[in-house]
Design a protein around this motif. Structure first.
Motif, PDB file in Angstrom:
ATOM      1  N   SER A  16      43.871  53.615  51.143  1.00  0.00           N
ATOM      2  CA  SER A  16      42.482  54.834  51.367  1.00  0.00           C
ATOM      3  C   SER A  16      40.992  54.427  51.820  1.00  0.00           C
ATOM      4  O   SER A  16      40.642  55.550  52.395  1.00  0.00           O
ATOM      5  CB  SER A  16      42.579  54.893  50.188  1.00  0.00           C
ATOM      6  N   ARG A  17      40.800  53.301  52.222  1.00  0.00           N
ATOM      7  CA  ARG A  17      39.540  52.699  52.405  1.00  0.00           C
ATOM      8  C   ARG A  17      39.247  52.335  53.528  1.00  0.00           C
ATOM      9  O   ARG A  17      38.191  52.948  54.715  1.00  0.00           O
ATOM     10  CB  ARG A  17      39.302  51.488  51.276  1.00  0.00           C
ATOM     11  N   ILE A  18      40.138  52.458  54.522  1.00  0.00           N
ATOM     12  CA  ILE A  18      40.279  52.609  56.198  1.00  0.00           C
ATOM     13  C   ILE A  18      40.409  53.671  56.816  1.00  0.00           C
ATOM     14  O   ILE A  18      40.574  53.888  57.771  1.00  0.00           O
ATOM     15  CB  ILE A  18      41.615  51.222  57.084  1.00  0.00           C
ATOM     16  N   ASN A  23      44.944  56.021  60.928  1.00  0.00           N
ATOM     17  CA  ASN A  23      43.805  55.471  61.196  1.00  0.00           C
ATOM     18  C   ASN A  23      44.329  53.855  61.922  1.00  0.00           C
ATOM     19  O   ASN A  23      43.500  53.538  62.183  1.00  0.00           O
ATOM     20  CB  ASN A  23      42.860  55.726  60.683  1.00  0.00           C
ATOM     21  N   VAL A  24      45.881  53.776  62.064  1.00  0.00           N
ATOM     22  CA  VAL A  24      45.523  52.662  61.788  1.00  0.00           C
ATOM     23  C   VAL A  24      47.136  51.994  62.939  1.00  0.00           C
ATOM     24  O   VAL A  24      47.876  53.012  62.727  1.00  0.00           O
ATOM     25  CB  VAL A  24      46.765  51.497  60.690  1.00  0.00           C
ATOM     26  N   LEU A  38      42.055  49.515  64.429  1.00  0.00           N
ATOM     27  CA  LEU A  38      41.849  51.458  63.824  1.00  0.00           C
ATOM     28  C   LEU A  38      41.652  52.144  64.897  1.00  0.00           C
ATOM     29  O   LEU A  38      40.712  51.391  66.087  1.00  0.00           O
ATOM     30  CB  LEU A  38      40.361  51.152  63.082  1.00  0.00           C
ATOM     31  N   LYS A  39      41.986  53.606  64.822  1.00  0.00           N
ATOM     32  CA  LYS A  39      41.938  54.446  65.969  1.00  0.00           C
ATOM     33  C   LYS A  39      40.561  55.070  66.317  1.00  0.00           C
ATOM     34  O   LYS A  39      39.278  54.926  66.759  1.00  0.00           O
ATOM     35  CB  LYS A  39      43.338  55.462  65.713  1.00  0.00           C
ATOM     36  N   ASP A  40      39.878  55.307  64.446  1.00  0.00           N
ATOM     37  CA  ASP A  40      38.580  55.468  64.250  1.00  0.00           C
ATOM     38  C   ASP A  40      37.955  54.613  63.119  1.00  0.00           C
ATOM     39  O   ASP A  40      37.884  54.613  62.586  1.00  0.00           O
ATOM     40  CB  ASP A  40      38.858  56.587  63.936  1.00  0.00           C
ATOM     41  N   ARG A  41      36.898  53.477  63.933  1.00  0.00           N
ATOM     42  CA  ARG A  41      36.517  52.862  63.150  1.00  0.00           C
ATOM     43  C   ARG A  41      35.161  52.997  62.383  1.00  0.00           C
ATOM     44  O   ARG A  41      34.970  52.591  60.996  1.00  0.00           O
ATOM     45  CB  ARG A  41      35.273  51.632  64.369  1.00  0.00           C
ATOM     46  N   SER A  42      34.872  54.435  62.837  1.00  0.00           N
ATOM     47  CA  SER A  42      33.726  55.140  61.718  1.00  0.00           C
ATOM     48  C   SER A  42      34.880  55.295  60.475  1.00  0.00           C
ATOM     49  O   SER A  42      33.716  55.973  59.449  1.00  0.00           O
ATOM     50  CB  SER A  42      33.307  56.090  61.886  1.00  0.00           C
ATOM     51  N   LYS A  43      35.671  56.027  59.811  1.00  0.00           N
ATOM     52  CA  LYS A  43      36.490  56.167  59.111  1.00  0.00           C
ATOM     53  C   LYS A  43      36.714  54.980  58.052  1.00  0.00           C
ATOM     54  O   LYS A  43      37.198  55.182  56.853  1.00  0.00           O
ATOM     55  CB  LYS A  43      37.703  56.495  58.784  1.00  0.00           C
ATOM     56  N   GLN A  64      38.792  43.825  66.060  1.00  0.00           N
ATOM     57  CA  GLN A  64      40.192  43.850  64.818  1.00  0.00           C
ATOM     58  C   GLN A  64      38.888  43.905  63.500  1.00  0.00           C
ATOM     59  O   GLN A  64      38.145  43.273  63.757  1.00  0.00           O
ATOM     60  CB  GLN A  64      40.804  42.538  64.950  1.00  0.00           C
ATOM     61  N   PHE A  65      39.503  44.813  62.838  1.00  0.00           N
ATOM     62  CA  PHE A  65      38.524  44.800  61.234  1.00  0.00           C
ATOM     63  C   PHE A  65      39.740  43.907  60.136  1.00  0.00           C
ATOM     64  O   PHE A  65      40.628  44.041  59.931  1.00  0.00           O
ATOM     65  CB  PHE A  65      39.113  46.558  61.414  1.00  0.00           C
TER      66      PHE A  65
END
Length: 670
Positions: A16-18, A23-24, A38-43, A64-65
């Motif tokens: 829920s927090r990524i 977004n993966v 991640l597709k959008d790091r800002s999320k 990688q996150f």
């Protein structure tokens, strides 16, 4: 006591927090981390993820996150949605960051991370088997030994097939086609075929056929065969090219025939192409990288050992260590030994030693427990809890560990210490330092150099790893924990209070000091601010005299004079805490006017504090008043923040309303 983590729930909290499943792009896991692309790091909300119970920290490396969990990362990974895990065929793992180094690190880590556990396991097995053989517990000619050796060695023999699976997932290739491709490489040296030698039909492997001086060709093109067992780079290059070829061929094939014609075409092209060009090139590249590092080692084993040991953990933090992991594996696969990986043992165990040094020095129970568990994990080769949770945040212990690692690395380099297997450096993998042939036993130096780094890091961290400020905060935290324990013990004691709980109608707590009323959320202390110790208020004092807020019995009176626990009517427990971290003064600047067991009236003087001294010491004088057993009552705190005088009513404590709870009513009547 450590909090039990619900890893199923933790998985959902992380998702829920990524930014959710959408977004993966992909996710894999290694020994301690979830590695998201991640597709959008800002999320992704780093701070919220770091606060989740069970999460050590968040790291970004190689595109990688990475969410660092520790040894229980498989439990979290297993609970992730099946749509994003890498256990399905042909899942590409993302492309890493835009620069070449970032992409290279991402590729290597994604390919090797999933197999590190089994690789370490078989490495330990081979090491223990070598110990058993050296101690003559098992005969190397016995079938028992051969079966166990097969269990430990098969992983490395068929390593190209294992890497074909993880590489196919990384590059988005068909997994089973990649396995067939890897199998074909090994087939040329493992499976006997019928060939014509000097006009006679004989049975031998193609590799043996070529080594006997015969030509191997494909459609008239010369093919130079190699030994591919235990190799790393050739199959990774081959699967990458396979993924490119598959995409192009798939575009021209009709869907009705694509599923079986595509693998046929790809294998018909890739097997000879790999044997003729990509395979030899990969072997040459691997040998070349190994030769470069080996040359550095040959130039100065001591300097090489120092640099690898000191830089290894730093490289791990940034994820660039993956660039030389294949070299370690290649050295062992080709030569049977490796002098470079040996220096990684001091690097790992020195971090564990630094965490152990803090465990011995710290008084804060929570930090002590964290350091102890991190040290234990580090001893067994998992350094993330020690690095991210203990040594790196404090800086000094991390630097001490790096320097201590250099000492161990120098010992290992100076003695030409070798390892003969692979696996995460740690206590259980030390047996990989035993030479199976028994001709070059440097295991003693491996153990000795590693032990020196561990002990040196522990000792130096114990004496020099904490600043004066760190020690003061640790003492304050320990004192607060002791105070909380004493307050809890007082609450559970059988000593009588001014009134029994059944007689309680209402208790009013007045301002204990003159000053400015603050909300607990404004207090510069996470424990008080969180409300975990109870509901209440804070006052920023303008005078140094602290008074009893109500009629009560003094249950706790700290010798340092900075805190008091009071028992009011009906069993209401009140904590008065003068200043933040003021326990570090060890009583300096405080005068206590009451003793434990003494009865006081509202407005009686409890203590005096030198506010000027607190300010000179850089300490926050905010005075906290809490109802530590507030869960048993209805507690209402004043919201009229601002100036307050002695005696102003700030908190109302009333009996809990049990009218809606039939069980509570029955209990009360009983």
């Amino acid at each position: 006591m450590a909090t039990k983590v619900d890893y199923q729930a933790l998985s959902g909290e992380i998702m829920s927090r990524i930014g959710g499943e959408d977004n993966v792009s992909s996710v894999v896991h290694c020994a301690t981390r979830l590695r998201f692309v991640l597709k959008d790091r800002s999320k992704a909300n780093d701070d919220d993820i770091k606060k989740l119970p069970g999460v050590i920290t968040v790291v970004e490396s190689g595109g990688q996150f990475q969410v660092v969990i520790g040894n229980n990362v498989p439990l979290v990974y297993a609970a992730l949605p099946a749509s994003i895990t890498a256990d399905s065929e042909g899942v590409a793992q993302g492309g890493g960051s835009g620069n070449f180094l970032g992409k290279a690190v991402d590729i290597v880590s994604s390919i090797f991370a999933p197999i590190l556990g089994p690789m370490a396991g078989v490495g330990i097995l081979k090491g223990l088997l070598a110990v058993a053989a050296a101690a003559h517990w098992v005969d190397t000619t016995s079938t028992t030994y051969q079966i166990l050796y097969a269990a430990g060695d098969a992983f490395f023999m068929f390593l190209p097939i294992i890497l074909a699976i993880t590489a196919a997932r990384k590059f988005g290739a068909n997994v089973f086609t990649s396995v067939a491709l890897a199998g074909a490489l090994l087939y040329t040296q493992l499976q006997a075929v019928t060939v014509l030698v000097d006009g006679e039909v004989q049975s031998m492997t193609l590799l043996a056929f070529q080594k006997a001086g015969n030509d191997v060709t494909f459609l008239g093109i010369p093919v130079v065969l190699q030994s591919y067992t235990s190799t790393v780079i050739p199959i990774i290059i081959a699967v990458w090219v396979q993924s490119l070829l598959e995409r192009q061929v798939a575009k021209v094939l009709h869907e009705s025939i694509r599923n079986f014609i595509l693998p046929m075409v790809v294998l018909a092209v890739m097997v000879p192409l790999t044997l003729a060009t990509l395979g030899p090139a990969g072997v040459w590249l691997g040998d070349g990288l190994a030769a470069i590092l080996q040359s550095a080692y040959d130039f100065s084993p001591i300097v090489s050992g120092i640099l690898i040991a000191m830089l290894w953990q730093i490289m791990v933090i940034f994820g660039v260590h993956w660039g030389i992991v294949p070299v370690f594996i290649n050295n062992i696969s080709i030569n049977g030994f490796d002098p470079l990986k040996a220096a990684c043992f001091p690097a790992v165990l020195s971090q564990a030693g630094a965490a152990f040094g803090l465990f011995l020095r710290l008084r804060d129970k929570q930090q002590k427990a964290l350091s102890g568990s991190a040290a234990l994990a580090g001893i067994f080769g998992i350094t993330e809890p020690a690095v991210y949770g203990v040594t790196l945040p404090r800086k000094r212990p991390f630097v001490i560990a790096v320097i201590s690692a250099g000492v161990g690395g120098a010992i290992i380099g100076a003695t030409s210490t070798m390892v003969y297997g692979t696996g995460a450096p740690g206590l259980l993998t030390l047996p990989i330092g035993i030479d199976p042939s028994g001709t070059n036993n440097t295991i003693g130096w491996l153990v000795g150099g590693t032990a020196v780094s561990f002990v040196l890091a522990a000792v130096l961290t114990y004496f020099f790893g904490m600043t004066k400020e760190d020690l003061a905060k640790d003492a304050a935290a320990a004192a607060d924990q002791k105070l909380a324990a004493e307050v809890d013990a007082a609450a559970d004691s059988e000593e009588t209070a001014p009134a029994t709980e059944s007689e309680l109608t209402s208790v009013t707590l007045n301002a204990p000091v003159e000053g400015t009323l603050l909300s607990l959320t404004e207090v510069n202390d996470p424990v008080f601010r969180s409300g975990k110790m109870g509901d209440g208020i804070a006052v920023l004092p303008t005078t140094g005299k602290i008074y009893a807020p109500c009629d009560a019995v003094v249950k706790v009176a700290m010798k340092t004079g900075h805190a008091f626990g009071l028992r009011a009517a009906g069993g209401v427990d009140v904590l008065i805490h003068i200043g933040i971290d003021t326990v570090s003064l060890a009583g300096e600047g405080f005068i206590t006017h009451v003793q434990r067991g003494e009865s006081v009236k509202a407005g009686d003087l409890l203590a005096e504090v030198d506010l000027e001294l607190l300010r000179e010491k850089g300490l926050d004088p905010s005075t906290i008043m809490l109802v530590t057993n507030s869960s048993k009552f209805n507690v209402e705190t004043s919201t009229e923040f601002g100036p307050v005088d002695i005696g102003k009513e700030l908190i109302q404590v009333q009996p809990a309303d049990t009218s809606a709870d039939p069980t509570a009513q029955l209990t009360a009547h009983a």
